[in-house]
Enzyme design. Sequence first.
Site, short mmCIF file in Angstrom:
data_model
loop_
_atom_site.label_atom_id
_atom_site.label_comp_id
_atom_site.label_asym_id
_atom_site.label_seq_id
_atom_site.Cartn_x
_atom_site.Cartn_y
_atom_site.Cartn_z
N THR A 188 0.65 -1.25 0.03
CA THR A 188 -0.06 -0.03 -0.11
C THR A 188 1.00 1.03 -0.04
O THR A 188 0.22 2.43 -0.23
CB THR A 188 -0.89 -0.07 1.16
OG1 THR A 188 -0.12 0.19 2.39
CG2 THR A 188 -1.87 -0.93 1.47
N SER A 251 9.05 -14.44 12.66
CA SER A 251 10.09 -14.28 11.47
C SER A 251 9.34 -14.61 10.25
O SER A 251 9.33 -14.26 9.35
CB SER A 251 11.64 -14.85 11.80
OG SER A 251 12.26 -14.78 10.67
N HIS A 254 6.52 -12.52 9.31
CA HIS A 254 6.97 -11.41 8.82
C HIS A 254 7.47 -11.72 7.35
O HIS A 254 7.13 -10.81 6.16
CB HIS A 254 8.44 -10.85 9.64
CG HIS A 254 8.55 -9.56 9.32
ND1 HIS A 254 9.75 -8.84 9.91
CD2 HIS A 254 8.36 -8.52 8.35
CE1 HIS A 254 9.90 -7.60 9.44
NE2 HIS A 254 9.30 -7.33 8.40
N CYS A 393 -1.80 1.96 8.89
CA CYS A 393 -2.65 1.69 7.69
C CYS A 393 -3.66 0.54 7.92
O CYS A 393 -3.31 -0.58 8.47
CB CYS A 393 -1.63 1.11 6.67
SG CYS A 393 -2.33 0.26 5.12
N CYS A 396 -3.37 -2.76 6.43
CA CYS A 396 -2.16 -3.80 6.90
C CYS A 396 -2.69 -4.03 8.22
O CYS A 396 -2.24 -5.12 8.85
CB CYS A 396 -0.79 -2.44 6.94
SG CYS A 396 -0.31 -1.94 5.47
#
Length: 467
Positions: A188, A251, A254, A393, A396
């Site tokens: 975005t 991790s 992510h 966001c 998000c």
Amino acid sequence: MSPGPRRAGAGQGAAAAVQLLVTLSFLPSVVEAQVTGVLDDCLCDIDSIDNFNTFKIFPKIKKLQERDYFRYYKVNLKRPCPFWAEDGHCSIKDCHVEPCPESKIPVGIKAGSSNKYSKVANSTKELEDCEQANKLGAINSTLSNQSKEAFIDWARYDDSQDHFCELDDERSPAAQYVDLLLNPERYTGYKGPSAWRVWNSIYEENCFKPRSVYRPLNPLAPGRGEDDGESFYTWLEGLCLEKRVFYKLISGLHASINLHLCANYLLEETWGKPSWGPNMKEFKRRFDPVETKGEGPRRLKNLYFLYLIELRALSKVAPYFERSIVDLYTGNVEEDADTKTLLLNIFQDTRSFPMHFDEKSMFAGDKKGAKSLKEEFRLHFKNISRIMDCVGCDKCRLWGKLQTQGLGTALKILFSEKEIQKLPENSPSKGFQLTRQEIVALLNAFGRLSTSIRELQNFKVLLQHSR
């Protein structure tokens, strides 16, 4: 998002059992990058996961996510950040989330309790709160008072069990239904200090690490030194299994999110028509072994590790959904039956996978110490779910909340085996249950991981062709 404090702990005997031993073979160019290797605990090789996901899981999970029961997710995107003053919401238009009008939500989903997967559960007096309750009113006459009371208790089920996430209150006026198909996860433009702060808080304040480690765990942190990435990760070997697993889960999450953003990137916008697609430059920046000083491949290994954790949870929770009381109820009888058939088919596939992660190796030491460590593990992850309300966001935030809740639900399942085995066939259980919000998050979060691994294969092909 980012990791947090770690402390050395127990579980040394089981440590090697779950160590993710993945060998990365990179030819002179990243174009030939291939992730290969084995998970000791399961003797599971990465190629087998790729094949299993590509040919069995991905096509079915993608189809399941398009079903009404799984496409509508109720979420509160207006909850204030509990840890720091708001940085202000992202003003970029692609950060915006379009809530779904009430008229578009299937009546069986928006009516009644949060446990909306049973037709009977939608038959309590709570239906009166829905403007279309009269369409379902006839069902009430088939319920005894005792059954009604049981379902009301069921609907009030709270956080007294081993929840790893803080759930949104679906009764809050700020909670809205979102059509996930109309609000896809993609890049975005949200970045900078606000995004860095979220990941930094996750890594540095919630993951576990030895006091001897001073270097930031956050992959986004500046000034992480000039080593090749290998020496930095030697500290992982000094952690107990559970704390090492915690870091790999974060991790891996992510890495998965970054893969989604690289694969669905805003490439250009002409005449008001945006063009989205894979961005190889961005992919290399995040995962190339040279550009990441050897850490990119490790992030991808952790993605596979996370996939196995959630795959295992799906195989363990299958008996919960196989009961006749579970209808995945939307009000459309034919579609509901097809949706449940598809879901059970996916569960059957997950059970057929021969190299599962063994969760029994975790929290298996001294009972008192194991219980304390499990509670610390749970509270750290629960804190991460709260950090999602600090994402600036909205899009998000939506996908961050959904994916952390999905992983939290998977963890809840993994450590509730006894409760799942004791489930009654035709009545709600107070020992273990899932709300519709948890069910939707669980399957969509796993769908995101399945998509990530599929996109990784696509990037390999694109990189080879671009050589």
